[in-house]
Structures are given as C-alpha cells and as structure tokens.
Design a protein around this motif. Structure first.
Motif, PDB file in Angstrom:
ATOM      1  N   GLY A  83       0.844  -1.185   0.000  1.00  0.00           N
ATOM      2  CA  GLY A  83       0.000   0.000   0.000  1.00  0.00           C
ATOM      3  C   GLY A  83       0.878   1.233   0.000  1.00  0.00           C
ATOM      4  O   GLY A  83       2.054   1.177   0.381  1.00  0.00           O
ATOM      5  N   ILE A  84       0.339   2.356  -0.434  1.00  0.00           N
ATOM      6  CA  ILE A  84       1.121   3.596  -0.520  1.00  0.00           C
ATOM      7  C   ILE A  84       0.308   4.753   0.049  1.00  0.00           C
ATOM      8  O   ILE A  84      -0.851   4.944  -0.306  1.00  0.00           O
ATOM      9  N   ILE A  85       0.933   5.519   0.943  1.00  0.00           N
ATOM     10  CA  ILE A  85       0.355   6.776   1.408  1.00  0.00           C
ATOM     11  C   ILE A  85       1.388   7.874   1.125  1.00  0.00           C
ATOM     12  O   ILE A  85       2.346   8.058   1.888  1.00  0.00           O
ATOM     13  N   PRO A  86       1.229   8.586   0.030  1.00  0.00           N
ATOM     14  CA  PRO A  86       2.180   9.665  -0.278  1.00  0.00           C
ATOM     15  C   PRO A  86       1.882  10.899   0.562  1.00  0.00           C
ATOM     16  O   PRO A  86       0.727  11.303   0.711  1.00  0.00           O
ATOM     17  N   VAL A  87       2.932  11.476   1.144  1.00  0.00           N
ATOM     18  CA  VAL A  87       2.762  12.694   1.943  1.00  0.00           C
ATOM     19  C   VAL A  87       3.657  13.820   1.449  1.00  0.00           C
ATOM     20  O   VAL A  87       3.649  14.915   2.017  1.00  0.00           O
ATOM     21  N   SER A  88       4.445  13.547   0.396  1.00  0.00           N
ATOM     22  CA  SER A  88       5.380  14.555  -0.090  1.00  0.00           C
ATOM     23  C   SER A  88       5.705  14.286  -1.555  1.00  0.00           C
ATOM     24  O   SER A  88       5.550  13.162  -2.053  1.00  0.00           O
ATOM     25  N   GLU A  89       6.168  15.313  -2.246  1.00  0.00           N
ATOM     26  CA  GLU A  89       6.682  15.152  -3.593  1.00  0.00           C
ATOM     27  C   GLU A  89       8.095  14.588  -3.536  1.00  0.00           C
ATOM     28  O   GLU A  89       8.802  14.800  -2.539  1.00  0.00           O
ATOM     29  N   PRO A  90       8.560  13.868  -4.596  1.00  0.00           N
ATOM     30  CA  PRO A  90       7.767  13.489  -5.764  1.00  0.00           C
ATOM     31  C   PRO A  90       6.834  12.319  -5.451  1.00  0.00           C
ATOM     32  O   PRO A  90       7.194  11.422  -4.705  1.00  0.00           O
ATOM     33  N   SER A  91       5.647  12.371  -6.046  1.00  0.00           N
ATOM     34  CA  SER A  91       4.680  11.292  -5.841  1.00  0.00           C
ATOM     35  C   SER A  91       4.059  10.874  -7.173  1.00  0.00           C
ATOM     36  O   SER A  91       2.876  10.556  -7.244  1.00  0.00           O
ATOM     37  N   ALA A  92       4.874  10.902  -8.234  1.00  0.00           N
ATOM     38  CA  ALA A  92       4.372  10.583  -9.573  1.00  0.00           C
ATOM     39  C   ALA A  92       3.929   9.133  -9.679  1.00  0.00           C
ATOM     40  O   ALA A  92       2.942   8.822 -10.348  1.00  0.00           O
ATOM     41  N   LEU A  93       4.641   8.224  -9.011  1.00  0.00           N
ATOM     42  CA  LEU A  93       4.292   6.811  -9.090  1.00  0.00           C
ATOM     43  C   LEU A  93       2.911   6.554  -8.488  1.00  0.00           C
ATOM     44  O   LEU A  93       2.071   5.887  -9.093  1.00  0.00           O
ATOM     45  N   SER A  94       2.678   7.095  -7.304  1.00  0.00           N
ATOM     46  CA  SER A  94       1.383   6.888  -6.652  1.00  0.00           C
ATOM     47  C   SER A  94       0.269   7.583  -7.428  1.00  0.00           C
ATOM     48  O   SER A  94      -0.849   7.052  -7.544  1.00  0.00           O
TER      49      SER A  94
END
Length: 255
Positions: A83-94
């Motif tokens: 699972g993924i929780i993005p909280v910052s850049e870079p987040s292109a994959l998510s």
C-alpha cells in the motif's frame, strides 16, 4: 494486519500535521497498525522480513516515490500486498496508480482494490518503472538469441511502465505503451545520429526534427555487458557493474 513503513524525512516538523491527519484517519477506518521507521543504520530488507514474520499482510510505504523505491527494491518472495500513502513530492508513481496524497490515501487503502503488476529485476533487486542505461560501449544480449549494440550516443531504457511528466518518464513517446501487466519489459533504443546527413533528412522532411528514431524490443530477460564499469539508474537508485542481468517477474507485485 497492516504494517506502516515511514520514511525518515516524515519525522520533520513540516509533516507533523499531515501525519497526524493520516494516523487519525487510519484509526477511524480501523486499519491502524505497527509503525516502522527507516533510519540510516536500519536495513529495509530486515525491517520487511521482521514485519512479515510478525504477521503483516499489507506493507504500507508512507513518504514519497523514493520510499516506494526503497521497499520495492528489496521486495522478497512473501505473499504480502503493498500500500502507498504519499505525503510529499515526488509522488508521480502513486499518482499514476490513482492514489491521492495525504489523508485521502487512507480511504483508497481501506477500499482494498488490489492490482497485480509486473516487476523488473536487475541483479536480484527489483524495480517498478524503468532503467536508464549508458549507451557508450554497451552490448545488450536479448533472450540469448541476438544482441543490440547502441551507436551514436543515443538513449537506452528498459521500461516496465512509464510515468508521464515525471523523473521516471522514459522520455520517449512510445514509452506510454509500456504495460506493467503484459509479462514483458520493453527495451527502447533511440537513435543518437547527430550527423550532417541526419540534419539534411530532417530539413527535407524525411525525418521530423527533434523526433529520434526508436527501436523497441519486448523481452522477458536480457544481459547488459560493458568492458568497463557503468552506472545503471533504476527508479532513482544507481548500480555500478560491468554486467547486469535484467528480467521480468510477471504479476510479482500486489499493490
């Protein structure tokens, strides 16, 4: 059981509010779990193995694209879901995978819509997006049947999938057709012909200016060889050697 892998940078004060919101939302959804934090002297591989031994069924990367790369790079043969929780850049994959940033990602995680994706493998380390290969003095042996030797200083990539408009984009129009569910990797070799003759072809309409020619080979495995050590870039990570074994692991990643 969920296990959350926090990248070391998320402990910075500027991320305090978003992390608090994420943790509160996870509690509301009933999917809170153990938290492990990356640190300079902690092995991500040992952290992952320990979490699985303690019953984790879903490993959640909390951070950015680099966090995802750290986890995928050492993804072992365990039946767990990422699972993924993005909280910052870079987040292109998510973003490419349809995962929003911050608190909203918790709802995506809770929905448990699981996709099976291919992973690439380079010398026993995994990658999700693509490899960038120096074209100088490199020979690529393709499935033991033929070899490709780039000439003219062109661009060489091995693509599992390409994320448009990001640092992971292969930078070649045809890369948009790379499918991480087709069971193959695409070797993309662009022409590096900058000769006067090539300029004349462009001038008289036989070749579009600024549009390099691309050769595409869909392969399950290949070997990259060089007489001297070269550096291959893998989803932001770098590996130096004279030989790299590259192969696809079909539907290796549950995400």
């Amino acid at each position: 059981m969920y296990s959350y892998f926090y990248d070391d940078f998320v402990s910075e004060k500027k991320y305090e509010r978003i992390i608090t919101a994420v943790e509160n939302r996870l509690t509301d959804l009933g999917i809170q779990g153990r938290i492990d934090r990356f640190a300079p002297f902690r092995s991500p591989k040992e952290m992952l193995a320990d979490a699985v031994r303690k019953g984790a069924k879903t490993i959640v990367a909390v951070g950015n694209d680099e966090t995802v790369r750290k986890v995928i790079e050492i993804w072992p043969d365990f039946s767990v879901t990422l699972g993924i929780i993005p909280v910052s850049e870079p987040s292109a994959l998510s973003s490419f995978l349809g995962i929003p940033t911050g608190e909203a990602a918790c709802d995506t995680l809770s929905a448990r819509i699981i996709e099976k994706l291919d992973l690439g493998k380079i010398n026993n380390r995994y990658f999700l997006s693509h490899l960038k290969i120096p074209s100088e003095s490199v020979t690529i042996e393709c499935e033991g049947g033929f070899a490709v030797t780039p000439v003219g200083g062109g661009d060489v990539r091995v693509c599992n999938f390409s994320v448009p408009n990001s640092q992971y984009d292969a930078g070649i129009d045809i890369a948009s057709s790379c499918d991480p569910r087709d069971g193959v990797l695409d070797l993309l070799v662009t022409s590096g012909d900058k000769s006067f003759l090539a300029g004349l072809k462009s001038l008289f309409g036989r070749k579009k200016a600024g549009a390099p020619e691309v050769s595409v080979f869909s392969l399950k495995h290949m070997v990259i060889r060089s007489e001297k050590p070269i550096t291959v870039i893998s989803d932001g990570g770098a590996y130096e050697d004279t030989q790299f074994k590259v192969e696809v692991e079909p539907q290796k990643l549950r995400v």
